[in-house]
Design an enzyme around this catalytic site. Structure first.
Site, PDB file in Angstrom:
ATOM      1  N   HIS A 162      -6.261  -1.878  11.411  1.00 44.69           N
ATOM      2  CA  HIS A 162      -5.782  -2.147  10.248  1.00 44.69           C
ATOM      3  C   HIS A 162      -6.537  -3.246   9.479  1.00 44.69           C
ATOM      4  O   HIS A 162      -6.962  -4.308  10.237  1.00 44.69           O
ATOM      5  CB  HIS A 162      -4.249  -2.764  10.725  1.00 44.69           C
ATOM      6  N   CYS A 208      -5.430   0.304   3.578  1.00 46.46           N
ATOM      7  CA  CYS A 208      -5.406  -1.119   3.890  1.00 46.46           C
ATOM      8  C   CYS A 208      -6.911  -1.618   3.626  1.00 46.46           C
ATOM      9  O   CYS A 208      -7.015  -2.720   3.379  1.00 46.46           O
ATOM     10  CB  CYS A 208      -4.993  -1.392   5.450  1.00 46.46           C
ATOM     11  N   GLN A 264       0.892  -1.211   0.111  1.00 47.38           N
ATOM     12  CA  GLN A 264      -0.015  -0.028  -0.016  1.00 47.38           C
ATOM     13  C   GLN A 264       0.853   1.274   0.011  1.00 47.38           C
ATOM     14  O   GLN A 264       0.425   2.426  -0.109  1.00 47.38           O
ATOM     15  CB  GLN A 264      -0.977   0.176   1.338  1.00 47.38           C
TER      16      GLN A 264
END
Lengths: 214, 229
Positions: A161, A25, A19
Protein backbone atom coordinates in the site's frame (compact mmCIF):
# COMPACT_ATOMS: atom_id res chain seq x y z
CA UNK A 1 15.77 16.69 12.67
CA UNK A 2 13.41 18.81 14.76
CA UNK A 3 11.58 16.83 17.48
CA UNK A 4 8.32 17.08 15.59
CA UNK A 5 7.12 18.28 12.24
CA UNK A 6 3.78 18.48 10.46
CA UNK A 7 3.35 19.82 6.96
CA UNK A 8 -0.40 20.00 7.51
CA UNK A 9 0.27 22.95 9.82
CA UNK A 10 2.17 24.68 7.03
CA UNK A 11 -0.40 24.34 4.29
CA UNK A 12 1.51 21.85 2.20
CA UNK A 13 -1.08 19.06 2.30
CA UNK A 14 -4.44 18.89 0.50
CA UNK A 15 -7.54 17.32 2.04
CA UNK A 16 -7.71 13.57 2.42
CA UNK A 17 -8.99 11.92 -0.77
CA UNK A 18 -10.75 8.62 -1.41
CA UNK A 19 -9.46 6.12 -3.96
CA UNK A 20 -12.76 4.24 -3.87
CA UNK A 21 -12.88 0.59 -4.92
CA UNK A 22 -9.64 0.84 -6.85
CA UNK A 23 -6.01 -0.13 -6.12
CA UNK A 24 -4.78 3.34 -7.07
CA UNK A 25 -2.98 4.16 -3.81
CA UNK A 26 0.25 4.65 -5.80
CA UNK A 27 -1.28 7.55 -7.70
CA UNK A 28 -2.51 9.28 -4.54
CA UNK A 29 0.85 8.83 -2.83
CA UNK A 30 2.65 10.44 -5.77
CA UNK A 31 0.22 13.32 -6.31
CA UNK A 32 0.41 14.02 -2.57
CA UNK A 33 4.18 14.25 -2.82
CA UNK A 34 4.10 16.45 -5.92
CA UNK A 35 1.45 18.70 -4.31
CA UNK A 36 3.87 19.21 -1.41
CA UNK A 37 6.86 19.78 -3.63
CA UNK A 38 5.01 22.31 -5.78
CA UNK A 39 3.81 24.14 -2.68
CA UNK A 40 7.32 24.38 -1.30
CA UNK A 41 8.83 25.45 -4.62
CA UNK A 42 6.09 27.75 -5.91
CA UNK A 43 4.07 28.58 -2.79
CA UNK A 44 0.78 27.35 -4.25
CA UNK A 45 -1.07 24.32 -2.99
CA UNK A 46 -2.87 22.65 -5.88
CA UNK A 47 -4.87 19.44 -5.68
CA UNK A 48 -3.51 17.30 -8.51
CA UNK A 49 -5.07 14.63 -10.67
CA UNK A 50 -4.74 10.92 -9.89
CA UNK A 51 -7.06 10.05 -12.77
CA UNK A 52 -4.50 11.38 -15.22
CA UNK A 53 -2.01 8.84 -13.85
CA UNK A 54 -4.58 6.03 -13.95
CA UNK A 55 -5.39 6.78 -17.61
CA UNK A 56 -2.11 7.97 -19.05
CA UNK A 57 0.64 6.21 -17.12
CA UNK A 58 0.88 3.21 -19.43
CA UNK A 59 3.62 1.55 -17.40
CA UNK A 60 1.40 1.10 -14.37
CA UNK A 61 -1.85 -0.76 -14.04
CA UNK A 62 -4.40 1.85 -12.88
CA UNK A 63 -6.72 0.13 -10.36
CA UNK A 64 -4.66 -3.04 -10.46
CA UNK A 65 -1.71 -1.24 -8.95
CA UNK A 66 1.35 0.78 -9.82
CA UNK A 67 4.74 2.00 -8.62
CA UNK A 68 5.57 5.54 -7.55
CA UNK A 69 8.88 5.35 -9.44
CA UNK A 70 7.02 4.66 -12.68
CA UNK A 71 4.53 7.39 -11.93
CA UNK A 72 7.23 10.06 -11.56
CA UNK A 73 8.60 9.07 -14.95
CA UNK A 74 5.14 9.18 -16.47
CA UNK A 75 4.58 12.70 -15.13
CA UNK A 76 7.88 13.81 -16.66
CA UNK A 77 7.17 12.13 -20.00
CA UNK A 78 3.61 13.44 -20.18
CA UNK A 79 4.79 16.93 -19.39
CA UNK A 80 3.13 17.49 -16.04
CA UNK A 81 -0.01 16.98 -14.02
CA UNK A 82 -3.41 18.59 -14.42
CA UNK A 83 -5.38 19.63 -11.40
CA UNK A 84 -8.03 17.48 -9.77
CA UNK A 85 -10.70 19.84 -11.03
CA UNK A 86 -9.49 19.75 -14.63
CA UNK A 87 -9.04 15.97 -14.70
CA UNK A 88 -11.29 14.66 -11.98
CA UNK A 89 -11.13 11.28 -10.31
CA UNK A 90 -13.36 8.43 -11.57
CA UNK A 91 -11.83 5.46 -9.77
CA UNK A 92 -11.50 3.31 -12.88
CA UNK A 93 -9.39 3.21 -15.99
CA UNK A 94 -10.54 5.50 -18.79
CA UNK A 95 -9.12 6.72 -22.05
CA UNK A 96 -6.26 9.11 -21.50
CA UNK A 97 -7.47 12.65 -22.02
CA UNK A 98 -4.43 14.52 -20.75
CA UNK A 99 -3.80 17.90 -22.29
CA UNK A 100 -0.36 19.42 -21.92
CA UNK A 101 -1.87 22.87 -22.14
CA UNK A 102 -3.85 22.15 -19.03
CA UNK A 103 -0.91 20.84 -17.01
CA UNK A 104 -0.42 23.12 -14.01
CA UNK A 105 2.67 21.53 -12.50
CA UNK A 106 5.72 19.72 -13.76
CA UNK A 107 8.54 17.78 -12.18
CA UNK A 108 12.18 17.49 -13.25
CA UNK A 109 13.23 14.32 -11.60
CA UNK A 110 12.58 11.96 -8.70
CA UNK A 111 14.83 10.62 -5.99
CA UNK A 112 14.99 7.59 -3.76
CA UNK A 113 15.33 8.48 -0.11
CA UNK A 114 17.32 6.94 2.72
CA UNK A 115 16.11 3.87 4.58
CA UNK A 116 17.30 5.46 7.82
CA UNK A 117 14.24 6.86 9.57
CA UNK A 118 16.24 9.62 11.29
CA UNK A 119 17.41 10.81 7.92
CA UNK A 120 13.93 10.44 6.50
CA UNK A 121 12.59 12.68 9.27
CA UNK A 122 15.31 15.23 8.56
CA UNK A 123 14.56 15.12 4.83
CA UNK A 124 10.83 15.48 5.43
CA UNK A 125 11.25 18.49 7.73
CA UNK A 126 13.44 20.21 5.18
CA UNK A 127 11.97 19.14 1.86
CA UNK A 128 8.32 18.18 2.28
CA UNK A 129 5.97 15.17 2.45
CA UNK A 130 7.39 11.86 1.30
CA UNK A 131 5.83 9.11 -0.80
CA UNK A 132 6.27 5.75 0.95
CA UNK A 133 4.88 2.25 0.61
CA UNK A 134 4.05 0.03 3.55
CA UNK A 135 2.62 -3.35 4.50
CA UNK A 136 -1.06 -2.61 5.19
CA UNK A 137 -1.37 -5.29 7.86
CA UNK A 138 -4.18 -4.38 10.30
CA UNK A 139 -5.24 -1.27 8.40
CA UNK A 140 -8.56 -2.85 7.41
CA UNK A 141 -9.61 -2.52 11.05
CA UNK A 142 -7.53 0.46 12.20
CA UNK A 143 -9.51 3.06 14.08
CA UNK A 144 -7.02 5.32 15.82
CA UNK A 145 -3.77 5.49 17.81
CA UNK A 146 -0.20 4.59 16.90
CA UNK A 147 0.01 1.24 15.18
CA UNK A 148 2.99 -0.99 15.96
CA UNK A 149 2.37 -4.53 14.78
CA UNK A 150 4.79 -7.36 15.52
CA UNK A 151 7.39 -7.49 12.77
CA UNK A 152 6.53 -11.02 11.55
CA UNK A 153 2.94 -9.93 11.08
CA UNK A 154 3.83 -6.75 9.21
CA UNK A 155 6.79 -7.82 7.18
CA UNK A 156 8.70 -5.06 5.38
CA UNK A 157 8.95 -7.38 2.40
CA UNK A 158 5.21 -7.66 1.81
CA UNK A 159 4.63 -4.04 0.87
CA UNK A 160 1.18 -3.53 -0.59
CA UNK A 161 0.00 0.00 0.00
CA UNK A 162 1.42 3.41 -0.98
CA UNK A 163 0.76 6.40 1.26
CA UNK A 164 2.23 9.81 2.14
CA UNK A 165 4.33 10.78 5.17
CA UNK A 166 3.23 14.29 6.15
CA UNK A 167 4.79 14.61 9.59
CA UNK A 168 6.21 12.94 12.64
CA UNK A 169 6.41 13.43 16.40
CA UNK A 170 5.76 11.70 19.72
CA UNK A 171 2.61 10.89 21.57
CA UNK A 172 3.41 10.25 25.23
CA UNK A 173 6.90 9.06 24.35
CA UNK A 174 5.78 6.87 21.46
CA UNK A 175 7.42 8.09 18.24
CA UNK A 176 5.11 8.11 15.23
CA UNK A 177 4.82 8.94 11.57
CA UNK A 178 1.71 10.86 10.54
CA UNK A 179 0.53 9.24 7.33
CA UNK A 180 -2.01 10.58 4.88
CA UNK A 181 -4.02 7.67 3.49
CA UNK A 182 -6.43 7.71 0.53
CA UNK A 183 -9.42 5.86 1.98
CA UNK A 184 -11.52 8.89 2.81
CA UNK A 185 -11.94 10.84 6.03
CA UNK A 186 -14.29 8.25 7.52
CA UNK A 187 -11.43 5.82 8.06
CA UNK A 188 -8.72 6.03 10.75
CA UNK A 189 -8.06 9.42 12.37
CA UNK A 190 -9.93 11.66 9.91
CA UNK A 191 -8.26 9.70 7.10
CA UNK A 192 -4.84 9.61 8.72
CA UNK A 193 -2.88 6.60 9.95
CA UNK A 194 -0.27 6.80 12.70
CA UNK A 195 2.54 4.30 12.56
CA UNK A 196 5.41 3.67 14.97
CA UNK A 197 8.59 5.50 13.93
CA UNK A 198 12.16 4.25 14.29
CA UNK A 199 11.62 0.51 14.04
CA UNK A 200 11.07 0.12 10.33
CA UNK A 201 7.49 -0.80 11.17
CA UNK A 202 5.67 -2.39 8.21
CA UNK A 203 8.49 -1.37 5.88
CA UNK A 204 7.77 2.34 6.12
CA UNK A 205 11.42 3.07 5.33
CA UNK A 206 11.79 0.72 2.36
CA UNK A 207 10.35 2.65 -0.59
CA UNK A 208 10.60 6.33 0.35
CA UNK A 209 10.76 8.68 -2.63
CA UNK A 210 10.06 12.15 -3.84
CA UNK A 211 9.69 14.16 -6.99
CA UNK A 212 12.21 16.93 -7.60
CA UNK A 213 11.09 20.30 -8.93
CA UNK A 214 13.87 22.68 -9.88
CA UNK B 1 -18.03 -35.27 19.14
CA UNK B 2 -15.37 -37.90 18.60
CA UNK B 3 -14.02 -38.25 15.03
CA UNK B 4 -15.99 -40.68 12.96
CA UNK B 5 -14.18 -43.18 10.82
CA UNK B 6 -13.40 -41.98 7.33
CA UNK B 7 -16.58 -42.17 5.25
CA UNK B 8 -16.58 -44.65 2.39
CA UNK B 9 -17.38 -41.98 -0.14
CA UNK B 10 -17.18 -38.16 -0.22
CA UNK B 11 -20.15 -35.81 -0.42
CA UNK B 12 -23.60 -36.78 0.71
CA UNK B 13 -22.49 -40.06 2.37
CA UNK B 14 -20.28 -38.06 4.67
CA UNK B 15 -23.39 -36.70 6.34
CA UNK B 16 -24.59 -40.06 7.49
CA UNK B 17 -21.33 -40.90 9.04
CA UNK B 18 -20.67 -37.69 10.82
CA UNK B 19 -21.89 -37.40 14.36
CA UNK B 20 -25.52 -36.23 14.21
CA UNK B 21 -24.71 -33.29 16.41
CA UNK B 22 -22.18 -32.00 13.90
CA UNK B 23 -24.45 -32.31 10.89
CA UNK B 24 -26.11 -28.89 11.06
CA UNK B 25 -23.01 -26.79 11.85
CA UNK B 26 -21.02 -28.66 9.21
CA UNK B 27 -23.79 -28.13 6.64
CA UNK B 28 -23.80 -24.40 7.48
CA UNK B 29 -20.01 -24.11 7.33
CA UNK B 30 -19.92 -25.89 3.96
CA UNK B 31 -22.72 -23.70 2.69
CA UNK B 32 -20.75 -20.59 3.66
CA UNK B 33 -17.60 -21.99 2.12
CA UNK B 34 -19.34 -22.70 -1.18
CA UNK B 35 -21.27 -19.47 -1.20
CA UNK B 36 -21.61 -18.03 -4.67
CA UNK B 37 -20.24 -21.04 -6.45
CA UNK B 38 -22.03 -22.60 -9.36
CA UNK B 39 -23.12 -26.23 -9.21
CA UNK B 40 -20.25 -28.48 -10.17
CA UNK B 41 -17.66 -26.13 -8.73
CA UNK B 42 -18.49 -26.62 -5.10
CA UNK B 43 -16.13 -28.26 -2.67
CA UNK B 44 -17.31 -31.54 -1.16
CA UNK B 45 -16.87 -32.76 2.38
CA UNK B 46 -14.56 -35.74 2.78
CA UNK B 47 -14.19 -36.05 6.51
CA UNK B 48 -14.97 -34.05 9.58
CA UNK B 49 -14.27 -34.12 13.26
CA UNK B 50 -15.13 -31.60 15.80
CA UNK B 51 -15.90 -30.67 19.33
CA UNK B 52 -18.68 -28.65 20.79
CA UNK B 53 -18.66 -26.33 23.76
CA UNK B 54 -21.78 -25.07 25.40
CA UNK B 55 -21.73 -21.29 25.49
CA UNK B 56 -24.49 -19.17 27.00
CA UNK B 57 -27.71 -20.11 25.32
CA UNK B 58 -25.91 -21.74 22.41
CA UNK B 59 -23.13 -24.04 21.33
CA UNK B 60 -19.77 -23.27 19.78
CA UNK B 61 -18.62 -25.91 17.33
CA UNK B 62 -14.94 -26.18 16.46
CA UNK B 63 -14.70 -28.24 13.29
CA UNK B 64 -11.79 -29.73 11.39
CA UNK B 65 -13.06 -30.61 7.96
CA UNK B 66 -11.27 -32.10 4.99
CA UNK B 67 -12.74 -30.66 1.81
CA UNK B 68 -12.16 -31.75 -1.75
CA UNK B 69 -12.10 -29.02 -4.35
CA UNK B 70 -13.36 -30.30 -7.72
CA UNK B 71 -10.97 -30.35 -10.69
CA UNK B 72 -11.27 -27.34 -12.95
CA UNK B 73 -10.56 -27.55 -16.65
CA UNK B 74 -12.82 -24.77 -17.85
CA UNK B 75 -10.55 -21.92 -19.03
CA UNK B 76 -13.37 -19.44 -18.45
CA UNK B 77 -13.43 -20.39 -14.78
CA UNK B 78 -9.78 -20.98 -13.96
CA UNK B 79 -6.80 -19.75 -15.92
CA UNK B 80 -4.80 -22.89 -15.33
CA UNK B 81 -6.24 -26.42 -15.19
CA UNK B 82 -6.56 -27.37 -11.51
CA UNK B 83 -6.61 -31.00 -10.52
CA UNK B 84 -8.70 -32.18 -7.59
CA UNK B 85 -7.33 -30.53 -4.43
CA UNK B 86 -7.75 -31.55 -0.78
CA UNK B 87 -7.96 -28.82 1.83
CA UNK B 88 -7.94 -28.94 5.61
CA UNK B 89 -10.27 -26.33 7.04
CA UNK B 90 -10.93 -25.10 10.56
CA UNK B 91 -14.38 -23.65 11.11
CA UNK B 92 -15.92 -22.21 14.25
CA UNK B 93 -19.68 -22.06 14.09
CA UNK B 94 -21.83 -20.57 16.78
CA UNK B 95 -25.33 -22.03 16.99
CA UNK B 96 -27.67 -20.02 19.14
CA UNK B 97 -31.28 -21.13 19.15
CA UNK B 98 -30.89 -22.52 15.66
CA UNK B 99 -29.27 -19.38 14.33
CA UNK B 100 -25.82 -20.14 12.94
CA UNK B 101 -22.89 -17.76 12.66
CA UNK B 102 -19.52 -18.52 11.12
CA UNK B 103 -16.90 -17.06 13.42
CA UNK B 104 -13.79 -18.41 11.80
CA UNK B 105 -12.76 -20.01 8.57
CA UNK B 106 -9.13 -21.02 7.95
CA UNK B 107 -8.32 -23.30 5.07
CA UNK B 108 -5.11 -24.45 3.56
CA UNK B 109 -3.52 -27.34 1.75
CA UNK B 110 -3.42 -30.37 3.94
CA UNK B 111 0.29 -30.00 4.71
CA UNK B 112 -0.16 -26.64 6.41
CA UNK B 113 -1.77 -28.29 9.36
CA UNK B 114 1.06 -27.19 11.60
CA UNK B 115 0.24 -23.54 10.84
CA UNK B 116 -3.31 -24.26 11.76
CA UNK B 117 -2.16 -25.49 15.09
CA UNK B 118 -0.33 -22.21 15.49
CA UNK B 119 -3.58 -20.42 14.76
CA UNK B 120 -5.05 -22.51 17.49
CA UNK B 121 -2.39 -21.02 19.69
CA UNK B 122 -3.36 -17.53 18.57
CA UNK B 123 -6.89 -17.97 19.59
CA UNK B 124 -5.99 -19.77 22.73
CA UNK B 125 -5.57 -16.61 24.73
CA UNK B 126 -8.40 -14.60 23.24
CA UNK B 127 -11.20 -14.61 25.80
CA UNK B 128 -13.79 -14.30 23.12
CA UNK B 129 -13.32 -17.72 21.71
CA UNK B 130 -11.69 -20.03 24.12
CA UNK B 131 -11.27 -20.58 27.74
CA UNK B 132 -13.59 -17.85 29.04
CA UNK B 133 -17.25 -18.60 28.54
CA UNK B 134 -18.69 -16.78 25.51
CA UNK B 135 -20.67 -13.75 26.58
CA UNK B 136 -24.32 -14.44 26.94
CA UNK B 137 -26.22 -13.93 23.66
CA UNK B 138 -23.00 -13.48 21.73
CA UNK B 139 -24.75 -13.66 18.40
CA UNK B 140 -27.45 -11.26 19.55
CA UNK B 141 -24.77 -8.79 20.57
CA UNK B 142 -22.93 -9.32 17.30
CA UNK B 143 -26.14 -8.75 15.35
CA UNK B 144 -26.66 -5.49 17.17
CA UNK B 145 -23.11 -4.31 16.46
CA UNK B 146 -23.54 -5.33 12.83
CA UNK B 147 -26.77 -3.37 12.67
CA UNK B 148 -24.95 -0.26 13.96
CA UNK B 149 -22.29 -0.85 11.29
CA UNK B 150 -24.91 -1.05 8.54
CA UNK B 151 -26.50 2.18 9.75
CA UNK B 152 -23.22 4.05 10.28
CA UNK B 153 -21.80 3.20 6.87
CA UNK B 154 -25.14 3.16 5.06
CA UNK B 155 -24.68 -0.41 3.83
CA UNK B 156 -27.28 -2.12 1.63
CA UNK B 157 -27.25 -5.79 0.61
CA UNK B 158 -29.04 -7.36 -2.33
CA UNK B 159 -30.64 -10.20 -0.42
CA UNK B 160 -31.19 -11.68 3.00
CA UNK B 161 -28.61 -14.36 2.19
CA UNK B 162 -26.09 -11.67 1.28
CA UNK B 163 -26.81 -9.85 4.54
CA UNK B 164 -26.41 -13.10 6.49
CA UNK B 165 -23.15 -13.82 4.73
CA UNK B 166 -21.87 -10.32 5.37
CA UNK B 167 -22.77 -10.64 9.04
CA UNK B 168 -20.75 -13.81 9.25
CA UNK B 169 -17.82 -12.06 7.59
CA UNK B 170 -18.29 -9.15 10.00
CA UNK B 171 -18.25 -11.47 13.03
CA UNK B 172 -15.18 -13.24 11.74
CA UNK B 173 -13.51 -9.86 11.14
CA UNK B 174 -14.29 -8.76 14.68
CA UNK B 175 -12.35 -11.79 15.87
CA UNK B 176 -9.49 -10.94 13.49
CA UNK B 177 -9.44 -7.34 14.69
CA UNK B 178 -9.27 -8.62 18.24
CA UNK B 179 -6.26 -10.75 17.38
CA UNK B 180 -4.53 -7.80 15.72
CA UNK B 181 -5.35 -5.65 18.75
CA UNK B 182 -3.91 -8.21 21.12
CA UNK B 183 -0.69 -8.40 19.18
CA UNK B 184 -0.11 -4.67 18.60
CA UNK B 185 2.65 -3.08 20.68
CA UNK B 186 1.57 0.49 20.01
CA UNK B 187 -1.45 2.46 21.13
CA UNK B 188 -3.58 1.69 18.09
CA UNK B 189 -7.20 0.66 18.49
CA UNK B 190 -8.64 -1.82 16.02
CA UNK B 191 -12.26 -2.66 15.53
CA UNK B 192 -15.18 -1.74 13.35
CA UNK B 193 -14.30 0.26 10.24
CA UNK B 194 -16.05 0.78 6.91
CA UNK B 195 -14.19 -2.28 5.63
CA UNK B 196 -15.47 -4.64 8.34
CA UNK B 197 -17.87 -6.56 6.12
CA UNK B 198 -15.21 -7.40 3.51
CA UNK B 199 -13.27 -10.65 3.60
CA UNK B 200 -9.52 -10.24 3.77
CA UNK B 201 -9.35 -11.43 0.18
CA UNK B 202 -11.85 -8.83 -1.03
CA UNK B 203 -10.10 -6.06 0.86
CA UNK B 204 -6.69 -7.04 -0.49
CA UNK B 205 -7.94 -7.42 -4.07
CA UNK B 206 -9.88 -4.16 -4.22
CA UNK B 207 -7.93 -1.73 -2.07
CA UNK B 208 -4.32 -2.85 -2.01
CA UNK B 209 -1.56 -2.84 -4.59
CA UNK B 210 0.21 -6.14 -5.25
CA UNK B 211 2.64 -4.55 -7.74
CA UNK B 212 4.47 -2.82 -4.89
CA UNK B 213 5.74 -6.12 -3.58
CA UNK B 214 6.99 -7.55 -6.81
CA UNK B 215 8.75 -5.03 -8.97
CA UNK B 216 11.32 -2.49 -7.73
CA UNK B 217 10.16 -0.06 -10.44
CA UNK B 218 12.53 2.28 -12.23
CA UNK B 219 15.82 2.82 -10.54
CA UNK B 220 16.25 6.37 -9.33
CA UNK B 221 19.17 8.29 -8.06
CA UNK B 222 19.45 8.62 -4.28
CA UNK B 223 18.57 12.00 -2.79
CA UNK B 224 21.49 14.16 -1.63
CA UNK B 225 21.94 14.04 2.16
CA UNK B 226 20.19 16.69 4.20
CA UNK B 227 22.68 19.13 5.68
CA UNK B 228 22.31 22.12 7.90
CA UNK B 229 19.75 22.87 10.56
Amino acid sequence: PPPRWDWRDKGAVTDVKDQGMCGSCWAFSVTGNVEGQWFLRRGTLLSLSEQELLDCDKTDKACLGGLPSNAYSAIRNLGGLETEDDYSYRGRLQTCSFSAEKAKVYINDSVELSKNEQKLAAWLAKNGPISVAINAFGMQFYRHGISHPLRPLCSPWLIDHAVLLVGYGNRSATPFWAIKNSWGTDWGEEGYYYLHRGSGACGVNIMASSAVID
Amino acid sequence: APASSKPRAAGAQAWELASPELREPVRFALEMYNRGRAAGTRAALEAVRGRVRRAGRGSLYSLKATLVEPPCNDPTVCQLPVSKKTLLCSFEVLDELGKHMLLRRDCGPVDTKSTDDKNETFSSFLPLLNKDPLPQDFSVKMASIFKDFVTTYNRTYDSKEEASWRMSVFASNMVRAQKIQALDRGTAQYGVTKFSDLTEEEFRTVYLNPLLKDAPGRSRRPAPPVNGA
